[in-house]
Design a protein around this motif. Structure first.
Motif, PDB file in Angstrom:
ATOM      1  N   HIS A 128      45.642  49.158  47.989  1.00  8.69           N
ATOM      2  CA  HIS A 128      44.349  48.487  47.860  1.00  8.69           C
ATOM      3  C   HIS A 128      44.188  47.310  48.848  1.00  8.69           C
ATOM      4  O   HIS A 128      43.127  47.149  49.463  1.00  8.69           O
ATOM      5  CB  HIS A 128      44.227  48.004  46.410  1.00  8.69           C
ATOM      6  CG  HIS A 128      43.029  47.177  46.122  1.00  8.69           C
ATOM      7  ND1 HIS A 128      41.854  47.723  45.685  1.00  8.69           N
ATOM      8  CD2 HIS A 128      42.827  45.849  46.207  1.00  8.69           C
ATOM      9  CE1 HIS A 128      40.970  46.756  45.513  1.00  8.69           C
ATOM     10  NE2 HIS A 128      41.529  45.598  45.827  1.00  8.69           N
ATOM     11  N   HIS A 132      41.488  46.761  52.195  1.00  9.18           N
ATOM     12  CA  HIS A 132      40.571  45.659  52.510  1.00  9.18           C
ATOM     13  C   HIS A 132      40.683  45.293  53.990  1.00  9.18           C
ATOM     14  O   HIS A 132      39.682  45.003  54.644  1.00  9.18           O
ATOM     15  CB  HIS A 132      40.905  44.420  51.666  1.00  9.18           C
ATOM     16  CG  HIS A 132      40.268  44.422  50.315  1.00  9.18           C
ATOM     17  ND1 HIS A 132      38.907  44.254  50.133  1.00  9.18           N
ATOM     18  CD2 HIS A 132      40.790  44.554  49.074  1.00  9.18           C
ATOM     19  CE1 HIS A 132      38.630  44.277  48.840  1.00  9.18           C
ATOM     20  NE2 HIS A 132      39.756  44.462  48.170  1.00  9.18           N
ATOM     21  N   TYR A 149      42.554  37.535  52.266  1.00 15.85           N
ATOM     22  CA  TYR A 149      42.069  38.454  51.224  1.00 15.85           C
ATOM     23  C   TYR A 149      41.924  37.680  49.921  1.00 15.85           C
ATOM     24  O   TYR A 149      42.916  37.259  49.330  1.00 15.85           O
ATOM     25  CB  TYR A 149      43.052  39.619  51.094  1.00 15.85           C
ATOM     26  CG  TYR A 149      42.822  40.500  49.890  1.00 15.85           C
ATOM     27  CD1 TYR A 149      41.537  40.798  49.453  1.00 15.85           C
ATOM     28  CD2 TYR A 149      43.882  41.049  49.193  1.00 15.85           C
ATOM     29  CE1 TYR A 149      41.321  41.595  48.349  1.00 15.85           C
ATOM     30  CE2 TYR A 149      43.690  41.859  48.091  1.00 15.85           C
ATOM     31  CZ  TYR A 149      42.403  42.117  47.681  1.00 15.85           C
ATOM     32  OH  TYR A 149      42.197  42.907  46.580  1.00 15.85           O
ATOM     33  N   SER A 151      40.159  37.814  46.316  1.00 17.91           N
ATOM     34  CA  SER A 151      39.396  38.585  45.339  1.00 17.91           C
ATOM     35  C   SER A 151      39.654  38.045  43.948  1.00 17.91           C
ATOM     36  O   SER A 151      40.188  36.944  43.793  1.00 17.91           O
ATOM     37  CB  SER A 151      39.788  40.055  45.439  1.00 17.91           C
ATOM     38  OG  SER A 151      41.076  40.229  44.927  1.00 17.91           O
ATOM     39  N   ASP A 306      35.693  45.162  45.954  1.00 19.51           N
ATOM     40  CA  ASP A 306      36.411  46.413  45.753  1.00 19.51           C
ATOM     41  C   ASP A 306      35.425  47.569  45.891  1.00 19.51           C
ATOM     42  O   ASP A 306      34.368  47.563  45.244  1.00 19.51           O
ATOM     43  CB  ASP A 306      37.041  46.433  44.353  1.00 19.51           C
ATOM     44  CG  ASP A 306      38.193  45.439  44.253  1.00 19.51           C
ATOM     45  OD1 ASP A 306      38.573  44.864  45.282  1.00 19.51           O
ATOM     46  OD2 ASP A 306      38.694  45.249  43.134  1.00 19.51           O
TER      47      ASP A 306
HETATM   48 MG    MG Z   1      40.177  43.889  45.958  1.00 17.29          MG
END
Ligand code: MG
Ligand code: AMP
Length: 346
Positions: A128, A132, A149, A151, A306
């Motif tokens: 995952h 990204h 990153y 999130s 996502d």
């Molecule tokens: Mg994510």
């Protein structure tokens, strides 16, 4: 409850995709289930989302997984409709193999396996976090960035070095998005809190003291959350609190990102994850990049959060590089580390 977005039931067929490689990707590591279809020029043909919004409290993994199981089949059909392709035109199926919540991961893996078996096409499990980064490279003109990153569950500074994606820094406790959402929830605001706090922050002006927690290239946010909630209980204005949380947390993130850029000598910084949509974060990282003579890249908002398209695109890169996975190799991994990925496509 999943409702087909308008325009997703387009009439077949548009045969213009012939000669292209088409990948369908399913994302489902946490609260969002996403189905995307992309081609080998990184054209996003479809990118559908559905998100569990807990009425109160955080995400319950089992409930989120049940939600994903309910909506995934109609979303796959709708994605094909939106893309103007038939399912049997797909060349591969990819899915998010980790890191994430076990029940959610297993649910999307099952759907992906069933679809790949029915269509008799290759199945690829995708990391995952790497997805990204790769969708950011696919959509913007950056080549070899340091990725910040940010999130809900994850906060990492990632870059490609010596044949692997390495994590240069990360949160030692909770993700930045989680911190924002938890603060908002305790302050009586709806989920997700991040975008609401961004608006509120524009009404604040007093910088309240909050713990600035940077250790090398790592960060920590739970102390800030506790301190901010204490200030809130003692009557601090919500606007000032939102402003102070953003200024402090984003300064921490900007500092560790700059350190990773200086260490690796890279001249590009890429933002990814839902919190990358935040204008103030973009401003701060952009200023840091400018000061270093570097450039910042931000993918479109629906490719920051996502999404299935990033999984499809990374799966497609792996497929084109000749990566194969047996069914056994597609077992999900809740703690799938970014630096465990063997990178054959770069
Ligand atoms: Mg994510
Ligand atoms: P993700 O986990 O990547 O799907 O992103 C979801 C997270 O992004 C949630 O924690 C949201 O609160 C956060 N988020 C989305 N938009 C913004 C924004 N404009 N500012 C701050 N956080 C945001």
């Amino acid at each position: 409850m999943y409702v087909s977005p308008p325009g997703t039931r387009k009439a077949f067929p548009s045969r213009e995709h012939r000669g292209r490689v088409l990948a369908l990707g399913i994302e489902g590591t946490a609260h969002t289930v996403g189905v995307g279809i992309v081609d080998d020029s990184c054209r996003i043909l479809a990118n559908l989302f559905d998100m569990v919004k807990p009425e109160k409290g955080g995400i319950h993994p089992r409930e989120a997984a049940n939600h994903h199981a309910e909506v995934i089949a109609p979303m796959i059909r709708d994605a094909a409709g939106a893309a103007g392709v038939r399912l049997r035109d797909l060349d591969l199926v990819a899915f998010s193999m980790g890191p994430g919540l076990g029940p959610c991961l297993r649910t999307v893996a099952t759907a992906a396996r069933a679809l790949a078996l029915a269509l008799d096409v290759p199945l690829l499990g995708v990391n995952h976090c790497v997805a990204h980064l790769e969708i950011g490279r696919g959509m913007t003109r950056c080549e070899d960035p340091v990725l910040l990153y940010v999130s809900g569950g994850n906060t990492q500074v990632i870059a490609f070095a010596r044949e692997r994606f390495r994590v240069f820094g990360e949160t030692l406790d909770i993700g930045i998005g989680n911190m924002l959402d938890k603060f908002a929830r305790e302050a009586g605001l709806p989920f997700p809190g991040g975008p609401i706090l961004e608006k509120l922050a524009r009404t604040g002006s007093t910088l309240l003291p909050l713990p600035y927690s940077v250790k090398g290239m790592d960060v920590a946010f739970s102390g800030m959350l506790t301190a901010a909630l204490n200030l809130q209980r003692n009557g601090a204005a919500l606007g000032d609190l939102a402003f102070s949380i953003q200024e402090t947390a984003f300064a921490m993130l900007t500092e560790v990102t700059e350190r990773a850029m200086a260490h690796t000598g890279k001249e590009e910084v890429l933002l990814g994850g839902g919190v990358a949509r935040n204008g103030r974060l973009q401003e701060m990282v952009g200023r840091m990049a400018e000061d270093r003579g570097a450039r910042m890249f931000v993918p479109p908002g629906d490719l920051c959060v996502d999404n299935g398209a990033m999984i499809a695109w990374t799966g497609l890169l792996m497929h084109k590089a000749g990566v194969h996975m047996s069914l056994k190799e597609t077992i999900v991994d809740q703690r799938f580390r970014t630096d465990e990925v063997t990178v054959e496509w770069r």
